[in-house]
Design a protein around this motif. Structure first.
Motif, PDB file in Angstrom:
ATOM      1  N   SER A  93     -12.555   7.628  15.370  1.00  0.00           N
ATOM      2  CA  SER A  93     -12.380   6.180  15.488  1.00  0.00           C
ATOM      3  C   SER A  93     -10.918   5.808  15.672  1.00  0.00           C
ATOM      4  N   GLY A  94      -9.991   6.489  14.979  1.00  0.00           N
ATOM      5  CA  GLY A  94      -8.595   6.083  15.001  1.00  0.00           C
ATOM      6  C   GLY A  94      -7.688   6.887  15.903  1.00  0.00           C
ATOM      7  N   GLY A  95      -8.005   8.181  16.103  1.00  0.00           N
ATOM      8  CA  GLY A  95      -7.050   9.071  16.774  1.00  0.00           C
ATOM      9  C   GLY A  95      -7.089   9.058  18.282  1.00  0.00           C
ATOM     10  N   THR A  96      -7.612   7.995  18.891  1.00  0.00           N
ATOM     11  CA  THR A  96      -7.718   7.944  20.348  1.00  0.00           C
ATOM     12  C   THR A  96      -6.366   7.609  20.989  1.00  0.00           C
ATOM     13  N   PHE A  97      -6.271   7.892  22.271  1.00  0.00           N
ATOM     14  CA  PHE A  97      -5.019   7.711  23.009  1.00  0.00           C
ATOM     15  C   PHE A  97      -4.512   6.264  22.909  1.00  0.00           C
ATOM     16  N   ASN A  98      -5.362   5.299  23.189  1.00  0.00           N
ATOM     17  CA  ASN A  98      -4.910   3.898  23.179  1.00  0.00           C
ATOM     18  C   ASN A  98      -4.481   3.438  21.800  1.00  0.00           C
ATOM     19  N   ASN A  99      -5.209   3.840  20.758  1.00  0.00           N
ATOM     20  CA  ASN A  99      -4.822   3.460  19.405  1.00  0.00           C
ATOM     21  C   ASN A  99      -3.448   4.014  19.045  1.00  0.00           C
ATOM     22  N   VAL A 148       0.849  -1.188   0.000  1.00  0.00           N
ATOM     23  CA  VAL A 148       0.000   0.000   0.000  1.00  0.00           C
ATOM     24  C   VAL A 148       0.885   1.239   0.000  1.00  0.00           C
ATOM     25  N   ASP A 149       0.279   2.388  -0.320  1.00  0.00           N
ATOM     26  CA  ASP A 149       1.055   3.605  -0.523  1.00  0.00           C
ATOM     27  C   ASP A 149       0.992   4.577   0.651  1.00  0.00           C
ATOM     28  N   GLN A 150      -0.002   4.420   1.495  1.00  0.00           N
ATOM     29  CA  GLN A 150      -0.221   5.435   2.528  1.00  0.00           C
ATOM     30  C   GLN A 150      -0.961   4.826   3.704  1.00  0.00           C
ATOM     31  N   GLY A 151      -0.658   5.333   4.896  1.00  0.00           N
ATOM     32  CA  GLY A 151      -1.404   4.955   6.087  1.00  0.00           C
ATOM     33  C   GLY A 151      -1.840   6.193   6.847  1.00  0.00           C
ATOM     34  N   ILE A 152      -3.056   6.151   7.426  1.00  0.00           N
ATOM     35  CA  ILE A 152      -3.597   7.271   8.206  1.00  0.00           C
ATOM     36  C   ILE A 152      -4.242   6.700   9.469  1.00  0.00           C
ATOM     37  N   GLY A 200     -10.556  12.590 -14.107  1.00  0.00           N
ATOM     38  CA  GLY A 200      -9.539  11.607 -14.462  1.00  0.00           C
ATOM     39  C   GLY A 200      -8.694  11.114 -13.317  1.00  0.00           C
ATOM     40  N   GLN A 201      -9.106  11.401 -12.068  1.00  0.00           N
ATOM     41  CA  GLN A 201      -8.339  10.968 -10.893  1.00  0.00           C
ATOM     42  C   GLN A 201      -9.067   9.817 -10.201  1.00  0.00           C
ATOM     43  N   ILE A 202      -8.290   8.905  -9.651  1.00  0.00           N
ATOM     44  CA  ILE A 202      -8.888   7.855  -8.840  1.00  0.00           C
ATOM     45  C   ILE A 202      -7.870   7.346  -7.832  1.00  0.00           C
ATOM     46  N   ALA A 203      -8.341   7.217  -6.612  1.00  0.00           N
ATOM     47  CA  ALA A 203      -7.556   6.604  -5.545  1.00  0.00           C
ATOM     48  C   ALA A 203      -8.539   5.818  -4.699  1.00  0.00           C
ATOM     49  N   SER A 204      -8.053   5.052  -3.734  1.00  0.00           N
ATOM     50  CA  SER A 204      -8.972   4.219  -2.958  1.00  0.00           C
ATOM     51  C   SER A 204      -8.443   4.020  -1.554  1.00  0.00           C
ATOM     52  N   VAL A 205      -9.383   3.707  -0.658  1.00  0.00           N
ATOM     53  CA  VAL A 205      -9.079   3.549   0.760  1.00  0.00           C
ATOM     54  C   VAL A 205      -9.623   2.219   1.258  1.00  0.00           C
ATOM     55  N   ALA A 206      -8.833   1.549   2.077  1.00  0.00           N
ATOM     56  CA  ALA A 206      -9.303   0.404   2.851  1.00  0.00           C
ATOM     57  C   ALA A 206      -9.224   0.772   4.320  1.00  0.00           C
ATOM     58  N   LEU A 207     -10.168   0.274   5.111  1.00  0.00           N
ATOM     59  CA  LEU A 207     -10.170   0.547   6.544  1.00  0.00           C
ATOM     60  C   LEU A 207      -9.477  -0.586   7.297  1.00  0.00           C
ATOM     61  N   SER A 224      -4.672   3.620  -0.053  1.00  0.00           N
ATOM     62  CA  SER A 224      -4.421   4.077   1.311  1.00  0.00           C
ATOM     63  C   SER A 224      -5.127   3.163   2.306  1.00  0.00           C
ATOM     64  N   ILE A 225      -4.468   2.880   3.440  1.00  0.00           N
ATOM     65  CA  ILE A 225      -5.114   2.151   4.533  1.00  0.00           C
ATOM     66  C   ILE A 225      -5.304   3.118   5.686  1.00  0.00           C
ATOM     67  N   ARG A 226      -6.508   3.119   6.271  1.00  0.00           N
ATOM     68  CA  ARG A 226      -6.826   4.165   7.240  1.00  0.00           C
ATOM     69  C   ARG A 226      -7.640   3.609   8.410  1.00  0.00           C
ATOM     70  N   HIS A 227      -7.269   4.049   9.616  1.00  0.00           N
ATOM     71  CA  HIS A 227      -8.156   3.844  10.755  1.00  0.00           C
ATOM     72  C   HIS A 227      -8.983   5.111  10.884  1.00  0.00           C
TER      73      HIS A 227
END
Length: 761
Positions: A368-374, A359-363, A463-470, A444-447
């Motif tokens: 949902s993702g930006g919590t202290f424990n995560n 994959v090219d990117q992680g977020i 003409g642009q396309i990108a995609s995200v998986a959770l 991109s993979i994202r929490h």
């Protein structure tokens, strides 16, 4: 991993007993006698709803304890409430600035909205949270949620159930009602028990649990418009942050709300946040009855991934790695149908190298993702390692400044930055396409919360396309440590830490403006040049003549397709400017066609100039329909309409409906509506939410004549006829329409033309 029970269940001594023959025998063996009617009052949900209800047990009229909005929605809500007679906020109202935080689009207009919100907080007595301080749901978890409370938010992910608060995400119209002293009116919802047992295995995080549940219930509608009530001894094995991460994702099941059994861990959470007085134990009574049950064995859940383009397209990371070629091919086929733009297609199989998926990117970001424990989990996994200096990058957004400060103090930020992670401030942009847009063709993979088409910010129409998986933060961190090679946490890394958290409230005390209950009516609202009032909306005429200007056959149509997120968000304080983006990524011709119909209606109302030939032709056809021959122009309003099989999945934002309305829309036609909140948005903006049984009876360009539409609405007619006047043909077809369940207030809102008109009357 999860099991859906076909029958209702009773709760007794911490366990569920099916409402069937075997269950009846078990209840008899226990020497008990349970009934559904009495048992429905034993749920946590009933105790909270009844405490906030001024209606009867079946028709709820709810007043909330507080409300919350962000900077995509609060301007429209306040403008609606002002036009409806509001003089001050009658309840605590939190306005956060976490969506339109960046000012990269439209010059000053995003910051102009923030200035407007601060002036509104002063004038009406509200709470203003400045940009970068906190994402909307994190602030409300930290400062507003409490056991037994109810909170209404103009964001679909308004969920604080793990803290004992029943929260509901709705469109802005429902918040405006609360601001003018009205109630949230709904039928009593069904309640489904979610019974958690066991303990998550190493490497499994809240997103893995959430995605597993979503995959099991979204497509079959098991919890649609119901309340999910979390029970079971597995809850005690989850830190509160972990629970919050599961809870916020219940929105993606299409449930109405959620609530959890509370315990000492919730008490400790509230104590840490200096609000121990907001704690009380919530649990079902013995004999409580649920309309269904979801059994979740936490010990059997594996690290998972939701492939483009929906949170329900879930696989375990293990099975994706084992069957990458087949799963990626299937994903491409389904995703490219969802994109629906000729000549544009995602190609995920090109990401395979040597049998491994890169994959090219992680977020890791947001509620949902930006919590202290995560973030601490990611920090421990990445400590002493590197994300590499290639294409792959990882960005982390702590969900609030207090969380950020604690991560600095305990060394979590140093661990992340030492591994090459980019650390940013609290911002929801990566969730809806306003930040970290990947390059064309990237994956991109994202929490975060959603992975609908274009939620990452690309523009297929250009003409642009990108995609995200959770994915969960833990597996994202392991993937980052492996230079972007998709990996599951737990295979190579151990994370069993429960780091201590210390909340510094003074960070908010020094910057958040709070004048709850202390409005200053002398304060003038500050209007930037982009903030405009709502245009006038016509009331419903006796008859209705509508043209289908967009016909969408996708199984589900999201609100992101109806009104895109990303750069369009900057114009949400200007109804006409924002309307230019309506359906722009799904049906680029919609706006022009809708405007052409609106011109016809404006001409009808003014009775100016000659009657267009198209209208003359339609009236000539009407004369051939029995009982319709004497229809006059002043009796038949002209409007545009869209058809979609199942519209409204996703965001609560009212603009999915209001943008259609300001362009002259009178109706939507659907086989069913994906969510209550979208249907409510249509109603509040005077758009008739028609239901049809046969969508093949009409097509794009056809006109539909609905005689007696106003009368049928107000007289509560279950079904009534309409006539399809075929485009470029003499055919006339009769179809049957219905409007579904409507309250008396909703019927009058539709008759008046919109919520603002209703309050004026």
């Amino acid at each position: 991993m999860i099991t859906l029970l076909k029958s209702g269940v009773y709760y007794y001594d911490g366990k569920l007993i099916a409402d069937d023959e075997a269950g009846a025998a078990e209840i008899k063996r226990l020497g008990k006698s349970f009934s559904r009617k009495a048992g429905q009052k034993g749920t946590i949900s009933y105790s909270i709803l009844s405490a906030h209800n001024s209606g009867d047990d079946q028709n709820l009229k709810i007043k909330f304890d507080s409300m919350t909005s962000h900077d995509i929605t609060y301007v429209g809500i306040i403008q609606t409430a002002r036009a409806s007679g509001m003089e001050s906020f009658p309840l605590p109202y939190v306005m956060t600035n976490c969506h339109n935080t960046l000012c990269a689009v439209g010059g000053t207009i995003n910051e102009d909205d923030h200035v407007f919100a601060l002036s509104a907080a002063k004038k009406y007595g509200g709470i203003y949270v400045p940009p970068h301080m906190a994402v909307i749901h994190s602030y409300n978890r930290e400062m507003m949620a409490g056991c037994g409370k109810m909170i209404l938010g103009s964001d679909s992910h308004t969920r604080y159930g793990a803290l004992g608060t029943m929260a509901v995400g709705e469109g802005g119209g429902e918040l405006a009602k609360q601001l003018v002293g009205r109630t949230y009116d709904i039928p009593y919802p069904e309640v489904v028990a979610v019974c958690l047992t066991g303990t998550p295995r190493n490497g499994v995080g809240p997103q893995d649990v959430a995605l597993t549940i979503i995959a099991g219930v979204f497509k079959n509608g098991y919890v649609k418009n119901k309340v999910m009530e979390f029970v079971g001894d597995g809850i005690g094995n989850l830190p509160v942050d972990f629970r919050n991460g599961i809870d916020v994702m219940t929105t993606e099941t299409t449930c109405l709300s959620s609530i959890w059994k509370t315990d000492d861990q919730v008490r400790d959470y509230l104590k840490i946040h200096q609000r121990e007085g907001d704690y009380r134990e919530l649990k079902p009574a013995d004999g409580a009855y649920y309309d269904g049950a979801i059994l979740v064995d936490l010990s059997k859940i594996e690290p998972s991934i939701a492939m483009p383009f929906h949170p329900s397209s879930v696989y375990t990371i293990r099975e994706l790695k084992e069957n990458a070629e087949d799963i990626l091919a299937k994903t491409e086929e389904e995703a490219n149908k969802a994109i629906g733009v000729p000549g544009i297609a995602i190609n995920l199989r090109k990401k395979l190298r040597g049998g491994e998926l890169y994959v090219d990117q992680g977020i890791i970001a947001g509620c949902s993702g930006g919590t202290f424990n995560n973030i601490m989990a990611a920090a421990y996994i990445l400590e002493g390692r590197s994300t590499g200096d290639g294409v792959f990058s990882l960005s982390v957004y702590p969900d609030s400044q207090p969380v950020f400060a604690e991560l600095v103090k305990n060394g979590g930020i140093a661990k992340l930055m030492g591994a090459g992670v980019i650390v940013r401030s609290a911002f929801c942009g990566p969730c809806f396409g306003a930040g970290d847009t990947p390059a064309n063709g990237e994956f991109s993979i994202r929490h975060t919360t959603r992975n609908f088409p274009n939620r990452e910010g690309s523009k297929p129409g250009e003409g642009q396309i990108a995609s995200v998986a959770l994915m969960d933060a833990r597996s994202i961190a392991v993937t980052a440590a492996n230079g972007g090679r998709l990996s599951a946490a737990g295979d190579d890394d151990v994370y069993n830490h429960r780091p201590a958290y210390f909340f510094d409230r003074s960070i908010y005390d020094k910057r958040v403006y709070d004048s709850t209950g202390k409005p200053d009516g002398k304060t003038e609202l500050v209007f930037g040049p982009n903030i405009k009032d709502w245009p006038a909306m016509p009331e419903l005429t006796e008859n209705l003549l509508v043209q289908i200007v967009s016909y969408i056959t996708d199984p589900v149509t999201t609100t992101d397709e109806l009104i895109p997120s990303g750069e369009a968000a900057s114009y949400r304080s200007n109804p006409m400017a924002l309307a230019e983006f309506t359906l722009s990524r799904r049906d680029p011709g919609y706006v022009g066609k809708a405007k052409a119909v609106k011109v016809l209606e404006e001409g009808r109302r003014k009775a100016a100039g000659p009657v267009p030939t198209e209208i003359e032709t339609l009236y000539a056809k009407l004369k051939t329909i029995p009982g319709c021959g004497n229809t006059k122009a002043e009796q038949a309003g002209i409007g545009s309409a869209i058809y979609a099989n199942k519209p409204g999945d996703g965001s609560a934002r009212e603009q999915a409906a209001s943008c259609q309305r300001v362009l002259g829309a009178s109706a939507n036609f659907a086989l069913e509506y994906a969510t209550k909140r979208y249907r409510s948005n249509l109603i509040n903006w005077g758009i008739l939410p028609f239901l049809v049984k046969d969508s093949s009876a009409f097509k794009t360009g056809d006109w539909l004549f609905v005689p007696g539409a106003r009368r049928a609405l107000l007289e509560k007619t279950d079904t009534f006829p309409a006539y399809v006047l075929g485009c470029n043909t003499d055919r006339i077809t009769t179809i049957e329409l219905s409007l579904g369940a409507l309250t008396d207030t909703e019927r009058q809102i539709l008759a008046d033309g919109c919520l603002i008109n209703y309050y004026k009357h």
